[in-house]
Design a protein around this motif. Sequence first.
Motif, mmCIF file in Angstrom:
data_model
loop_
_atom_site.group_PDB
_atom_site.id
_atom_site.type_symbol
_atom_site.label_atom_id
_atom_site.label_comp_id
_atom_site.label_asym_id
_atom_site.label_seq_id
_atom_site.Cartn_x
_atom_site.Cartn_y
_atom_site.Cartn_z
ATOM 1 N N SER A 73 79.106 2.888 8.418
ATOM 2 C CA SER A 73 79.734 4.194 8.589
ATOM 3 C C SER A 73 79.035 4.939 9.722
ATOM 4 O O SER A 73 77.957 4.562 10.171
ATOM 5 N N GLY A 202 85.757 5.934 12.216
ATOM 6 C CA GLY A 202 85.077 6.013 10.917
ATOM 7 C C GLY A 202 84.284 4.791 10.534
ATOM 8 O O GLY A 202 83.716 4.735 9.448
ATOM 9 N N PRO A 240 82.905 2.464 4.393
ATOM 10 C CA PRO A 240 84.211 3.083 4.640
ATOM 11 C C PRO A 240 85.299 2.018 4.594
ATOM 12 O O PRO A 240 85.705 1.487 5.620
ATOM 13 N N ASN A 243 88.713 2.121 6.643
ATOM 14 C CA ASN A 243 88.486 1.993 8.073
ATOM 15 C C ASN A 243 88.173 0.533 8.429
ATOM 16 O O ASN A 243 88.656 0.007 9.432
ATOM 17 N N SER B 73 80.184 11.697 8.129
ATOM 18 C CA SER B 73 80.397 10.286 7.834
ATOM 19 C C SER B 73 79.262 9.776 6.963
ATOM 20 O O SER B 73 78.230 10.419 6.815
ATOM 21 N N GLN B 195 84.685 9.685 -2.253
ATOM 22 C CA GLN B 195 85.542 8.613 -2.767
ATOM 23 C C GLN B 195 85.676 8.590 -4.282
ATOM 24 O O GLN B 195 86.213 7.639 -4.827
ATOM 25 N N GLY B 202 84.620 7.234 2.808
ATOM 26 C CA GLY B 202 84.310 7.277 4.232
ATOM 27 C C GLY B 202 83.962 8.643 4.769
ATOM 28 O O GLY B 202 83.730 8.793 5.967
ATOM 29 N N ASN B 243 89.788 10.011 7.246
ATOM 30 C CA ASN B 243 89.238 10.232 5.919
ATOM 31 C C ASN B 243 89.201 11.728 5.605
ATOM 32 O O ASN B 243 89.496 12.158 4.490
#
Lengths: 361, 361
Positions: A73, A202, A240, A243, B73, B195, B202, B243
């Motif tokens: 990430s 991302g 992620p 992504n 991130s 998440q 992400g 995201n």
Amino acid sequence: MTRAYNFSAGPATLPESVLRQAGEELLDWRGARASIIELSHRGPEFMQVATEAEADLRTLMSIPDSHAVLFLSGGATTQQALLALNLAAPGQVADYVVTGHWGKTAIKQAQPYVAVNVAADGDGGGFRDIPPATDWRLTDGAAYVHVTANETIHGVEFQHTPDVGDAPLVADFSSSIAAGPLDVSRYGVIYAGAQKNLGPVGVSVVIVRRDLLERTGHARAPIFDYARHAQAGSMLNTPPTFNWYLAGLVFKWMLAEGGVEEFARRNARKAAALYGAIDGSGGFYRNEVAVAARSRMNVPFFLHDDALDKTFLAEAKEAGLIALKGHRALGGMRASIYNAMPEEGVQALVAFMGDFQKRHG
Amino acid sequence: MTRAYNFSAGPATLPESVLRQAGEELLDWRGARASIIELSHRGPEFMQVATEAEADLRTLMSIPDSHAVLFLSGGATTQQALLALNLAAPGQVADYVVTGHWGKTAIKQAQPYVAVNVAADGDGGGFRDIPPATDWRLTDGAAYVHVTANETIHGVEFQHTPDVGDAPLVADFSSSIAAGPLDVSRYGVIYAGAQKNLGPVGVSVVIVRRDLLERTGHARAPIFDYARHAQAGSMLNTPPTFNWYLAGLVFKWMLAEGGVEEFARRNARKAAALYGAIDGSGGFYRNEVAVAARSRMNVPFFLHDDALDKTFLAEAKEAGLIALKGHRALGGMRASIYNAMPEEGVQALVAFMGDFQKRHG
């Protein structure tokens, strides 16, 4: 709905077929009865996605077994800090060759951790060329030598892998990774934010020679440790996933289109067409980068009269050509023509530029 | 296609309406003729997305102006390292109250940077309860006190904000953020990987009291600096735009459904139904957490005979109930019932559990 030709430098255009597939699978990933974005990164569905993505990238870029591939990430800027933490002992010298804005950023991120030696700096020439290798002041025993393979803002690209002696060569390939064949074995680290030439924002790809993972580096949090990420298959924590999945779709698309050899040919044709239009405009348009250092991926250019900039951008948008405004650091225009930009998009831009010149020249 | 009820602990289920909207907008974001994932983070389209997401989260959680909101991130694990780098001077003591697996992780990430004092540790009791506040050994002048508001694996949740005196309270809210009303002003930092209860993987949300951004902390790369991220509106570098956009859609969905007050009521009903089914099973199912510390979000439970586990999971999947396998650290089962899990999903699970017990009890 007709999609525009999107010349954004990143986040950047994605292949339409990839977006369509992602859309079709979004509510139910291949019969899983859930979206891939909703599934555990440790479950069989995402493990398949992750494994295939690495295998496909290895095929695409001919990455040798000597190198690990990480999907992390954060963007390239985060990697610029992490590589100093991982590859250098506290206070050790690292050499930086600066050929544009992102080389300077790389230094800022590393400076708290390493003794930065600017081995060469193109700033004196306005970042319009790459300082000749014979002038680089490299350090014996440097932790690594850092270059920016392609400068997204200044449009300056290394055409060949530089020879830096024994120190590992570390390269920011954010905007040119997989743009053509590359001998990965000559690099210690190749890193790239994916949102330019690999598609989705991302996630970053870090390709690192395995022996470098054994370096002690700095005392650091486990989450900042490349070796731990490598051991954990980039699943030290929740990655992620969506992504990563999208990047995997882009890899499959690139392979299906013919791989990096085919993209090298397409990219050469696209760059030749666009630089040709600029150089052949009799000064109406201009690109200031030395021909031998011109980027295949990011083409900054200026109108002879910047009072026309707004009209150019407005008319281009009307013609379905978007995100051509140059970076605020340079002004003017910039066309980013990554792998996912079709040749038709560049042809449309070239045609528009000719027409605009006729009407405003 | 019927979507399953997905009890994954994270990445976790998203509201179907959010996925549908994202799918409809995926190729052309509201007439932009490009996907939101393809547009510059500094362009007007994404700036609108970003601004609305912060405003909506502030409304949803009643976040006061005294606190900045960052969208970064990486996951919570990255924040566990960054908060030590940003909030503590080198070698300063930070207090950690450990109530499960993630509290231990938080310590591991911080340990290279701070002198960790374990103020309380629930490990002796197998993480089945929260050590009473009267037993916590807090440090005068600690840089901060860290708690895990909800332990995703062990299913242990603080029901009230603890009083920790003058040191800023820092809390990992990854799995319970926005599950109900919260007095944000009592926290120095609230951080959460999105998440679980905010939807998309992400991106992390960091809510930080502004005066803490003035702390010197450790020498660190600019990309690791909370204050710089705050000054740059979380756009110090390219953020994970897609995201962030998805999180914004989830915020709008939560507001439209009635906000955190409504989710608190739904979550209370869901938890009551599921714990009720477990406790009323005469020992066929069991949850081992002290009633006063039971999580509203993550319900680990065990079958009286673990030889039945595989059959339970297979039959549940057949019934459209997926991702019920417990974390490998505990075994057994776990049902994560975040905001996006509809009450019908929990009712279906409860019905299945009753039926399974009849057939296998």
